[in-house]
Enzyme design. Structure first.
Site, mmCIF file in Angstrom:
data_model
loop_
_atom_site.group_PDB
_atom_site.id
_atom_site.type_symbol
_atom_site.label_atom_id
_atom_site.label_comp_id
_atom_site.label_asym_id
_atom_site.label_seq_id
_atom_site.Cartn_x
_atom_site.Cartn_y
_atom_site.Cartn_z
ATOM 1 N N GLY A 70 -15.337 -41.897 7.955
ATOM 2 C CA GLY A 70 -15.599 -40.949 8.739
ATOM 3 C C GLY A 70 -14.243 -40.488 9.560
ATOM 4 N N SER A 71 -12.869 -41.011 9.048
ATOM 5 C CA SER A 71 -11.760 -40.480 9.685
ATOM 6 C C SER A 71 -11.171 -39.390 8.649
ATOM 7 C CB SER A 71 -10.719 -41.784 9.661
ATOM 8 O OG SER A 71 -9.579 -41.451 9.911
ATOM 9 N N PRO A 72 -10.655 -38.239 9.160
ATOM 10 C CA PRO A 72 -10.152 -37.477 8.324
ATOM 11 C C PRO A 72 -8.848 -37.715 8.001
ATOM 12 C CG PRO A 72 -11.099 -36.292 10.139
ATOM 13 C CD PRO A 72 -11.352 -37.871 10.592
ATOM 14 N N ARG A 82 -9.184 -39.889 4.921
ATOM 15 C CA ARG A 82 -9.540 -39.146 3.739
ATOM 16 C C ARG A 82 -8.467 -38.360 3.203
ATOM 17 N NH1 ARG A 82 -13.922 -37.854 7.134
ATOM 18 N NH2 ARG A 82 -13.173 -35.577 6.959
#
Length: 219
Positions: free
Chosen positions: A11-13, A16
């Site tokens: 969920g963490s940009p 990613r």
């Protein structure tokens, strides 16, 4: 090459963005999920490698570094077959760095401001926060006015950082291709990268499900 370990959560940009860099470089690595919801980032063993208790953290054969911008620059500098993703030329690197600073100081904060009310259990998002996002889209479109990518004619880590955040913001407000044609075209260009789906696209379900579960109004 030492063993690479990435600590993070889909969920963490920022996480990613590192996944995109690792895949672009064709590096083998172990991905260890750090569940922020259960406080795994606050456990002594994690604080030992990252006292700031943030994600991502990269381990490279006993060396640990955090902050996605620093991680990606390190990965390209150490493992890149060339310097295209993070140029050694000072002028080219300066442009990449400017885009990275824009990501951390403007884009990321704008994205967090949009989702903050939802994370706090509120049902209203101020219109001003969507207006700020539109300004970000406008600026990114300007960055792309004469280039295929954000920092020039070649893909760089700046593109990875920005697409990781935009993947979340467009769930709240999509990029209008009639207003921001360059940006819309760039998004499609990035999505066509052979490793995009594995590193970013397929990992958006956590964020998408969270946003879909929230009913909100713009005030």
């Amino acid at each position: 090459m030492g063993k690479l370990i990435l600590y993070g959560i889909d969920g963490s940009p920022p996480v990613r963005s590192v996944l995109l860099t690792l895949n672009a470089l064709g590096l083998e690595f172990e991905y260890k999920i750090v569940n922020l919801m259960t406080g795994e980032h606050l456990k002594p063993e994690y604080l030992k490698i990252n006292p700031l208790h943030t994600v991502p953290t990269l381990g490279d054969d006993g060396f640990y570094i955090n902050d996605s911008h620093a991680i990606n620059a390190y990965l390209v500098s150490k493992y890149g077959k060339d310097d295209t993703l993070y140029p050694k030329d000072l002028q080219k690197r300066a442009i990449v760095d400017q885009r990275l600073h824009y990501d951390s100081s403007v884009l990321a904060t704008t994205g967090r401001a949009l989702t903050a009310p939802l994370r706090e259990g509120k049902t209203e998002i101020p219109k001003a926060r969507f207006d700020a996002l539109e300004e970000v889209y406008k600026t990114l479109d300007l960055f792309l006015a004469s280039n295929d990518f954000l920092a020039g004619n070649y893909l760089t880590i700046a593109d990875f950082h920005v697409i990781a955040v935009l993947s979340s913001t467009i769930l709240l407000r999509d990029v209008d291709a009639t207003k921001y044609p360059k940006l819309a075209g760039w998004i499609q260009r990035i999505r066509r990268l052979p490793y995009y789906e594995e590193a970013n696209g397929s990992r958006m379900s956590q964020v998408a499900n969270f946003i879909k579960s929230k009913k909100y109004t713009i005030v």
